[in-house]
Design a protein around this motif. Structure first.
Motif, short mmCIF file in Angstrom:
data_model
loop_
_atom_site.label_atom_id
_atom_site.label_comp_id
_atom_site.label_asym_id
_atom_site.label_seq_id
_atom_site.Cartn_x
_atom_site.Cartn_y
_atom_site.Cartn_z
N ASN A 76 0.34 -1.71 0.02
CA ASN A 76 0.08 -0.18 -0.65
C ASN A 76 1.20 1.43 -0.06
O ASN A 76 1.75 1.81 0.52
N CYS A 101 -7.54 6.66 2.25
CA CYS A 101 -7.14 5.26 1.86
C CYS A 101 -5.56 5.21 1.00
O CYS A 101 -5.66 5.53 0.27
N PRO A 102 -5.09 3.91 1.96
CA PRO A 102 -3.92 3.53 1.00
C PRO A 102 -3.92 3.15 -0.37
O PRO A 102 -5.18 2.93 -1.55
N GLN A 104 -3.91 0.49 -3.23
CA GLN A 104 -3.22 -0.11 -3.48
C GLN A 104 -3.02 -0.93 -4.66
O GLN A 104 -2.69 0.04 -5.54
C1 LIG Z 1 -3.87 -1.40 2.46
O1 LIG Z 1 -4.82 -0.45 1.99
C2 LIG Z 1 -6.89 -1.42 1.95
C3 LIG Z 1 -7.38 0.47 1.66
O2 LIG Z 1 -7.30 0.70 1.10
C4 LIG Z 1 -6.77 -1.74 3.35
O3 LIG Z 1 -7.84 -2.13 3.90
C5 LIG Z 1 -5.84 -2.45 3.96
O4 LIG Z 1 -5.85 -3.40 5.28
C6 LIG Z 1 -3.95 -2.30 3.64
N1 LIG Z 1 -3.41 -2.98 3.64
C7 LIG Z 1 -2.47 -2.84 4.68
C8 LIG Z 1 -1.39 -4.14 4.13
O5 LIG Z 1 -1.94 -1.91 5.41
#
Ligand SMILES: *[C@@H]1O[C@H](CO)[C@@H](O)[C@H](O)[C@H]1NC(C)=O
Length: 206
Positions: A76, A101-102, A104
């Protein structure tokens, strides 16, 4: 109210700014892995556009900026535009799980914001986990076209981004931009440090 004043002034600046001379600066940042060979070893790191440091963003005060971030890494990621005021666009600020939110793996996101009322030497960096150690670059906001620098105009500008490494990890980096004028040398410097678990085992800084 006191805290609101700067925001109101900024808002007023935003509303009265002439839009005719503002440009749209578009960039594509592809985040992915690359090999680097330093300190007698080859390491795979995550970087932008296969560059370390990543590409420089160079705009003029008042410009609109659009950066499409394509995440080809397995992690992410988000990008923070360090020092950019993000007037009216707090959602473009970048802290992972705070303002967005990151992004992905295998997806993309376009950051859109403007840089009114701001000039200077800033930088951008990943704002998600350890990626900030290698995902970074310069963000330079020059005066609006036709406006003078607030100091004697430089003859030459040399952005220098400094990175520190120990043997198997990158521990810190900083951005130093030297502006060379006939009369003076000015610089601005920002830095950050990440912990390095191998530092105690004899890593060499460079
Ligand atoms: C990556 O981002 C998503 C939301 O965009 C989140 O739900 C998920 O937990 C994140 N994964 C990690 C490994 O942090």
């Amino acid at each position: 109210m006191v805290q609101l004043l700067p925001a109101l002034v900024a808002l007023a600046l935003l509303l009265v700014r002439p839009v005719a001379d503002a440009a749209m600066a578009k960039y594509t940042f592809t985040v992915g892995s690359m090999q680097i060979s330093q300190l007698c070893s080859s390491t795979s790191i995550i970087a932008v556009n296969g560059q370390l440091p990543g590409p420089s963003i160079e705009v003029n005060e008042g410009d609109d900026v659009a950066v499409k971030v394509v995440n080809n890494s397995p992690y992410n990621v988000t990008i923070h535009w360090h020092g950019v005021l993000q007037l009216m666009t707090p959602w473009a600020d970048g802290p992972s799980m705070v303002t967005q939110c990151p992004i992905q793996p295998s997806s993309s996101y376009t950051y859109r914001f403007s840089v009114p009322g701001q000039e200077g030497t800033l930088w951008w960096h990943a704002h998600s986990s350890f990626l900030r150690a290698t995902v970074y670059g310069a963000f330079i906001i020059r005066p609006r076209r036709g406006n003078a620098y607030p100091f004697p105009a430089p003859d030459k500008e040399v952005p220098i981004v400094l990175g520190n490494r120990c043997r198997s990890c990158i521990v810190s980096h900083s951005l130093l931009v030297i502006e060379d004028t006939k009369k003076s040398l000015t610089f601005s410097c920002l830095w950050m440090r990440l912990s390095c678990h191998e530092q105690a085992s004899g890593g060499t800084a460079m």
